[in-house]
Design an enzyme around this catalytic site. Structure first.
Site, short mmCIF file in Angstrom:
data_model
loop_
_atom_site.label_atom_id
_atom_site.label_comp_id
_atom_site.label_asym_id
_atom_site.label_seq_id
_atom_site.Cartn_x
_atom_site.Cartn_y
_atom_site.Cartn_z
N SER A 112 45.12 22.39 88.46
CA SER A 112 44.74 23.04 89.71
C SER A 112 45.42 22.34 90.86
CB SER A 112 43.21 23.01 89.86
OG SER A 112 42.81 23.67 91.03
N LYS A 142 47.53 26.57 88.59
CA LYS A 142 46.59 27.34 89.41
C LYS A 142 46.72 26.89 90.86
CE LYS A 142 41.98 26.64 89.60
NZ LYS A 142 40.57 26.66 89.15
N LEU A 143 46.93 27.84 91.75
CA LEU A 143 47.06 27.55 93.18
C LEU A 143 45.78 27.91 93.90
CD1 LEU A 143 50.61 29.06 93.90
CD2 LEU A 143 50.05 26.72 93.17
N LYS A 144 45.24 26.98 94.67
CA LYS A 144 44.13 27.29 95.55
C LYS A 144 44.67 28.10 96.75
CE LYS A 144 40.76 24.95 93.52
NZ LYS A 144 39.48 25.54 93.05
N ASP A 204 43.18 30.82 92.86
CA ASP A 204 41.73 30.65 92.96
C ASP A 204 41.36 30.65 94.44
OD1 ASP A 204 39.07 30.02 92.73
OD2 ASP A 204 39.39 27.97 92.02
N ASN A 219 38.00 30.68 95.62
CA ASN A 219 36.71 30.04 95.91
C ASN A 219 35.90 30.79 96.97
OD1 ASN A 219 38.42 27.11 95.24
ND2 ASN A 219 36.51 27.55 94.16
N GLU A 225 41.10 34.46 90.82
CA GLU A 225 39.78 33.91 90.53
C GLU A 225 38.87 33.94 91.76
OE1 GLU A 225 37.88 29.66 88.95
OE2 GLU A 225 40.06 29.93 89.09
N ASP A 279 34.06 33.07 88.65
CA ASP A 279 33.68 31.67 88.47
C ASP A 279 32.27 31.49 89.02
OD1 ASP A 279 33.28 28.93 88.72
OD2 ASP A 279 35.10 28.51 89.83
N LYS A 321 32.21 26.99 83.39
CA LYS A 321 31.97 25.59 83.75
C LYS A 321 30.57 25.25 83.28
CE LYS A 321 34.98 25.50 87.83
NZ LYS A 321 34.99 25.58 89.31
N GLY A 338 37.18 23.26 85.77
CA GLY A 338 36.96 21.83 85.97
C GLY A 338 36.39 21.53 87.34
#
Length: 368
Positions: free
Chosen positions: A135, A161-163, A189, A191, A214, A239, A263, A291
């Site tokens: 990540s 994975k790119l935030k 992702d 969030n 995500e 998620d 998770k 994670g």
């Protein structure tokens, strides 16, 4: 099995580089570890909660308090406790899944050590090693992002994975795709950083051949996730929205996702995580292991979970040196993009006493 004592240990783990997401920047990972002492041995668990309630409502101080005042007294009072009985024992306490997962994992670790069985064997692992992704946080510039991604590609990570967040999405994703080509397994992702008004930015990502997008919207907004899923060809992954087997059935039923990030902390433990895995497998929904910047204790358990058959995408399991110059356990080292599934009893990892002492900021012991 009878519990004699439980240690609640706080440690501070400096990160090798700042990790920025849509909800803030971390430079140090404050971790709450749970150690149980039983009549058959000891066991360790790790609480996934962050220092602040930004990923979820749980946070380290709150997890410590609910463990001390409510969860630990309940398990200490049990005359004969098993890992599978922990959820029932703690059922009178609403929520606090990450805290519950930590104590359940510690009890499970002790139980499995007493039977000389590995967590992977107990959960149903079918692999001896797992594919690893990494990540990548939000960077100060696209050039800095490309340099960091390049490091991880050179290290052999199988997936990046790119935030992302509004304003840091289409351009950095395009830059990474152009720099590393279509063969790179790439996902993003959010969030929960987007809403209906900014969803056009997410639709624009469809051209980059991503593995998945995500959790773009709020955890309780299954409708907006379903709307997005109907408009794009990129799979939508959930998620934060998935907290149990029942929650995943409802999300899939509504068309809100076609992939699930598991998770264990968010599910309340590894036993519920296996149930989510099994339900997803029955519905034809692939899963992967997320994670939370775990130490070697949580990392070992995550790798064991990721060895189950329906974990069909590389997870955020990563090697120890992705986050820490020195882990509290023997380090997990990447080999050809893979990490070995621990085969030792219990979670297959335990803290090194000298490192643990150096990083400890507080220990509280509760006894029967």
């Amino acid at each position: 099995m009878k519990l004699h004592a439980v240690d609640l240990r706080r440690i501070a783990m400096p990160l090798v580089r700042p990790f920025r997401t849509s909800f803030g920047v971390q430079t140090t990972r404050e971790v709450l570890l749970v150690r149980v002492v039983t009549d058959v041995g000891e066991g360790w668990g790790e609480c996934a909660a962050l220092a602040a309630p930004v990923y979820s409502s749980e946070y380290v101080d709150g997890a410590h308090a609910v463990l001390r005042d409510h969860l630990v007294p309940r398990v200490l009072a049990e005359p004969d406790l098993t890992a599978r009985g922990v959820a029932r024992t703690l059922g009178g306490v609403v929520g606090h899944r990450m805290a519950k997962a930590a104590i359940e994992t510690a009890v499970l670790d002790a139980e499995l050590r007493a039977h000389d069985m590995s967590l992977g064997s107990y959960l149903g692992a079918v692999r001896t090693e797992v594919e690893c992704g990494v990540s990548v946080g939000i960077a100060e510039s696209v050039d800095e992002l490309l340099a960091e991604v390049g490091e991880y590609v050179d290290h052999g990570y199988r997936r990046i994975k790119l935030k992302i967040e509004p304003g840091w999405d289409v351009e950095p994703v395009r830059a990474v795709r152009e720099a590393f080509g279509d063969r790179l397994q790439l996902q993003v992702d959010a969030n929960t950083a987007y809403d209906a008004a900014s969803s056009a930015r997410l639709e624009a990502l469809d051209e980059f051949g991503l593995l998945l997008i995500e959790q773009p919207f709020a955890e309780d907004d299954l409708h907006q996730h379903a709307v997005l899923a109907g408009r794009i060809s990129t799979p939508v992954c959930l998620d934060e929205s998935i907290t149990s087997a029942r929650a995943v059935v409802e999300a899939v039923r509504q068309g809100a996702c076609s992939i699930v990030n598991i998770k264990a902390g968010r599910m309340g433990g590894y036993l519920e995580s296996v149930r989510v895995h099994d339900v997803c497998e029955a519905m034809g929904v692939p899963v992967w292991c997320g994670g939370m910047l775990e130490t070697g204790i949580g990392r070992a358990a995550n790798i064991a979970l990721a060895a189950l058959p329906n974990f069909r995408l590389p997870g955020d399991t990563s090697a120890s040196d992705r986050y820490y110059a020195e882990d509290i356990t023997d380090p997990f080292v990447l080999r050809d993009g893979m990490l070995p599934v621990p085969t030792g009893p219990g979670v297959g990892a335990e803290p090194r006493p000298d490192v643990l002492r150096a990083l400890t900021i507080d220990v509280e012991t509760l006894k029967r």
